[in-house]
Design a protein around this motif. Structure first.
Motif, PDB file in Angstrom:
ATOM      1  N   LEU A 269     -53.570  26.302 -47.090  1.00 21.72           N
ATOM      2  CA  LEU A 269     -52.616  26.629 -46.033  1.00 21.72           C
ATOM      3  C   LEU A 269     -51.827  27.892 -46.377  1.00 21.72           C
ATOM      4  CD1 LEU A 269     -51.248  23.099 -45.060  1.00 21.72           C
ATOM      5  CD2 LEU A 269     -52.296  24.736 -43.473  1.00 21.72           C
ATOM      6  N   SER A 270     -51.404  27.996 -47.623  1.00 20.48           N
ATOM      7  CA  SER A 270     -50.622  29.153 -48.060  1.00 20.48           C
ATOM      8  C   SER A 270     -51.433  30.434 -47.943  1.00 20.48           C
ATOM      9  CB  SER A 270     -50.157  28.954 -49.507  1.00 20.48           C
ATOM     10  OG  SER A 270     -49.390  27.782 -49.638  1.00 20.48           O
ATOM     11  N   ASN A 276     -52.284  36.576 -42.577  1.00 25.71           N
ATOM     12  CA  ASN A 276     -51.678  37.285 -41.448  1.00 25.71           C
ATOM     13  C   ASN A 276     -50.749  38.415 -41.885  1.00 25.71           C
ATOM     14  OD1 ASN A 276     -52.781  35.605 -39.249  1.00 25.71           O
ATOM     15  ND2 ASN A 276     -51.553  33.984 -40.163  1.00 25.71           N
ATOM     16  N   CYS A 277     -50.488  38.516 -43.197  1.00 28.95           N
ATOM     17  CA  CYS A 277     -49.618  39.579 -43.719  1.00 28.95           C
ATOM     18  C   CYS A 277     -50.400  40.785 -44.216  1.00 28.95           C
ATOM     19  CB  CYS A 277     -48.770  39.036 -44.883  1.00 28.95           C
ATOM     20  SG  CYS A 277     -47.700  37.659 -44.450  1.00 28.95           S
ATOM     21  N   SER A 382     -44.545  33.068 -44.108  1.00 30.61           N
ATOM     22  CA  SER A 382     -45.786  33.049 -44.888  1.00 30.61           C
ATOM     23  C   SER A 382     -45.520  33.149 -46.379  1.00 30.61           C
ATOM     24  CB  SER A 382     -46.697  34.208 -44.442  1.00 30.61           C
ATOM     25  OG  SER A 382     -47.089  34.041 -43.094  1.00 30.61           O
ATOM     26  N   TRP A 383     -44.489  33.916 -46.756  1.00 30.84           N
ATOM     27  CA  TRP A 383     -44.203  34.085 -48.172  1.00 30.84           C
ATOM     28  C   TRP A 383     -43.501  32.874 -48.783  1.00 30.84           C
ATOM     29  CZ3 TRP A 383     -46.755  37.306 -50.943  1.00 30.84           C
ATOM     30  CH2 TRP A 383     -47.201  38.511 -50.409  1.00 30.84           C
ATOM     31  N   PHE A 384     -42.689  32.160 -48.005  1.00 30.91           N
ATOM     32  CA  PHE A 384     -41.974  31.052 -48.644  1.00 30.91           C
ATOM     33  C   PHE A 384     -42.556  29.674 -48.340  1.00 30.91           C
ATOM     34  CE2 PHE A 384     -39.132  31.293 -44.753  1.00 30.91           C
ATOM     35  CZ  PHE A 384     -39.273  29.969 -44.320  1.00 30.91           C
ATOM     36  N   THR A 396     -44.353  27.520 -59.274  1.00 33.98           N
ATOM     37  CA  THR A 396     -44.686  28.885 -59.695  1.00 33.98           C
ATOM     38  C   THR A 396     -46.189  29.077 -59.773  1.00 33.98           C
ATOM     39  OG1 THR A 396     -44.479  28.272 -62.039  1.00 33.98           O
ATOM     40  CG2 THR A 396     -42.541  29.204 -60.962  1.00 33.98           C
ATOM     41  N   LEU A 397     -46.911  28.038 -60.186  1.00 32.78           N
ATOM     42  CA  LEU A 397     -48.364  28.127 -60.237  1.00 32.78           C
ATOM     43  C   LEU A 397     -48.951  28.282 -58.841  1.00 32.78           C
ATOM     44  CD1 LEU A 397     -50.719  28.076 -62.207  1.00 32.78           C
ATOM     45  CD2 LEU A 397     -50.831  25.605 -61.934  1.00 32.78           C
ATOM     46  N   MET A 398     -48.428  27.542 -57.876  1.00 31.40           N
ATOM     47  CA  MET A 398     -48.893  27.660 -56.491  1.00 31.40           C
ATOM     48  C   MET A 398     -48.591  29.059 -55.948  1.00 31.40           C
ATOM     49  SD  MET A 398     -50.437  26.136 -53.988  1.00 31.40           S
ATOM     50  CE  MET A 398     -50.321  24.357 -54.322  1.00 31.40           C
ATOM     51  N   GLN A 399     -47.401  29.576 -56.257  1.00 29.42           N
ATOM     52  CA  GLN A 399     -47.061  30.936 -55.862  1.00 29.42           C
ATOM     53  C   GLN A 399     -48.082  31.926 -56.402  1.00 29.42           C
ATOM     54  OE1 GLN A 399     -43.110  31.787 -57.315  1.00 29.42           O
ATOM     55  NE2 GLN A 399     -42.267  31.733 -55.252  1.00 29.42           N
ATOM     56  N   SER A 400     -48.338  31.835 -57.706  1.00 30.35           N
ATOM     57  CA  SER A 400     -49.230  32.799 -58.351  1.00 30.35           C
ATOM     58  C   SER A 400     -50.630  32.729 -57.776  1.00 30.35           C
ATOM     59  CB  SER A 400     -49.271  32.537 -59.861  1.00 30.35           C
ATOM     60  OG  SER A 400     -48.016  32.786 -60.446  1.00 30.35           O
TER      61      SER A 400
END
Length: 465
Positions: A269-270, A276-277, A382-384, A396-400
């Protein structure tokens, strides 16, 4: 203390933090867009004069696009700095490195050493990735739940504002004719971004997860929520969230993002949201070129690029106003659809311009609408959104993981878009951006949960469901 005051305090603190991170980020993303001729003269003089068009294109592509290479590297430093050392220490280290990078870029112009400009942009982008991810964590973990969406929009608001600033400063009427002053203009705020970190506490969620003393955790809650915050209730919700998972977010657990169903779904999903960015970077970097190619006069094209960034900022402010009233889905899906449609319309109008010249003005309007639709919710949410769907131990792992996949998409598109553009024209936008975005939107519309006003452990349980 009134309800409004409870909201104003964290918003004001986090806005200040967002400004210190995104001033340099937004400026670095756009200051190359408008003074193109001045940078061409700078490269020509620095490399001995009379450089060929091919040599210039090679240097220019490297200076522009090396940003994404550094950003990709910085993404992988996120778990090391922001997870193991903490959000505050990670941000302090990142901001210090960005200050050094800003000075290097200024010296590169002052001394006519282009390689320093490339080195400075690599360092800046590497640690901007660290700082940006730390900022997202602060915006997600520090404010009260009922204003988490608005707080998270602060990053996109400040970024869009300084994209406009970078574009405007690069015009001939301001600092575009003086590259030394242009590159020096960002150094003071970079210095301030280091100083402010000595006065900002760690997020209470990270402190609680890392086993800090109760008094230290409570100080962080009071700092962001105010002295009248209901600390027991706030910490109880955080403890429930932390208890949801038992495995630490370390690189040894990266396979869990694929192996565990709800984490795999969150990752997909992320990535779909971030798809889209991808297009925005191409238009931020090259809008002046695209407009000049459809017979828009150079000066007007530069100010149209500035209008794009202003539209981006204004609409981001509007999106931040409504995100905690309307919810994420009701903003993200319609505006992502509109954003994709504007790319298709720009393609159409640029082709029609070859038949009737007046269509070029519709193309200009479409670019401004493209930036506005992105600002209304596409970028910020989308970023958060990955942070709102992920337990703190995996955050943080999901972010990376999601940011790195997105950066690969951005790097590929930014390196191939101009060759494609010179080969098949604006039809390349349909292939590179519209088709992938439509596919991503289909998945998002079917699977994205609404996260407005909900505790993260509740959202995670729905994804598990």
């Amino acid at each position: 203390m009134s309800s409004a005051a409870h909201s104003i305090r964290p918003i004001a603190i986090l806005l200040c933090l967002a400004i210190t991170v995104n001033w340099q980020y937004g400026f670095s993303s756009t200051y190359l867009n408008t003074p193109v001729e001045q940078f061409k003269e700078y490269l020509n003089e620095s490399l001995g004069g009379d450089i060929s068009e091919g040599t210039y294109d090679l240097w220019w592509d490297l200076i522009q696009n090396i940003w994404f290479v550094g950003f990709f590297i910085g993404i992988f430093l996120n778990p090391v700095l922001n997870d193991r050392l903490g959000r505050r220490v990670g941000l302090l280290i990142a901001n210090s490195a960005i200050l050094i990078a800003a000075i290097l870029q200024w010296l590169a112009v002052l001394l006519h050493v282009p390689i320093l400009l490339i080195v400075g942009r690599v360092i800046a982008s590497t640690f901007t990735a660290v700082a940006f991810q730390a900022l997202v964590l602060y915006l997600q973990e520090s404010p009260p739940t009922h204003i988490r969406g608005t707080a998270s929009f602060l990053s996109e608001m400040s970024f869009s504002l300084f994209c406009a600033e970078g574009t405007m400063l690069g015009t001939d009427q301001l600092l575009g004719d003086n590259l030394t002053w242009l590159t020096a203009s960002v150094i003071p705020i970079c210095a301030f971004s280091v100083v402010i970190m000595f006065f900002l506490p760690e997020t209470s969620k990270y402190l609680l997860m890392s086993g800090a003393e109760r008094s230290v955790v409570e100080h962080s809650v009071r700092f962001f929520h105010g002295p009248d915050a209901n600390i027991p209730v706030i910490l109880k919700e955080t403890e429930i969230e932390i208890a949801e998972e038992t495995i630490s977010s370390t690189w040894s657990s990266i396979l869990d993002l694929i192996r565990i169903p709800h984490l795999r779904k969150t990752l997909f999903l992320s990535v779909c949201c971030l798809q889209n960015c991808v297009a925005l970077w191409t238009f931020i970097y090259n809008s002046t070129l695209f407009l000049e190619d459809i017979n828009i006069e150079s000066g007007i094209a530069k100010w149209a690029a500035t209008a794009m960034c202003v539209s981006y900022f204004v609409c981001t402010v509007l999106g931040g106003t409504f995100v905690d009233r309307w919810g994420r889905r009701k903003i993200l899906i319609p505006f992502s659809s509109l954003h994709t449609a504007t790319i298709a319309l720009f393609t159409l109008f640029s082709q029609l311009q070859k038949v009737q010249d007046f269509w070029k003005y519709f193309a200009v309007a479409t670019l401004i609408l493209l930036a506005g639709s992105f600002g209304c919710g596409v970028g910020a949410i989308s970023w958060f959104i990955s942070s709102e769907m992920t337990p703190i131990k995996y955050r943080t792992l999901m972010q990376s993981a999601s940011y790195s996949i997105n950066t690969i998409s951005v790097v590929i598109s930014t390196f191939v878009v101009l060759p494609f553009y010179f080969w098949i024209g604006t039809y390349c936008f349909l292939i590179l951006y519209c088709i992938p975005s439509v596919l991503a939107l289909i998945y998002i519309s079917r699977n994205l949960p609404e996260t407005r006003g909900r505790e993260i452990h509740d959202i995670v349980n729905e994804l598990k469901g």
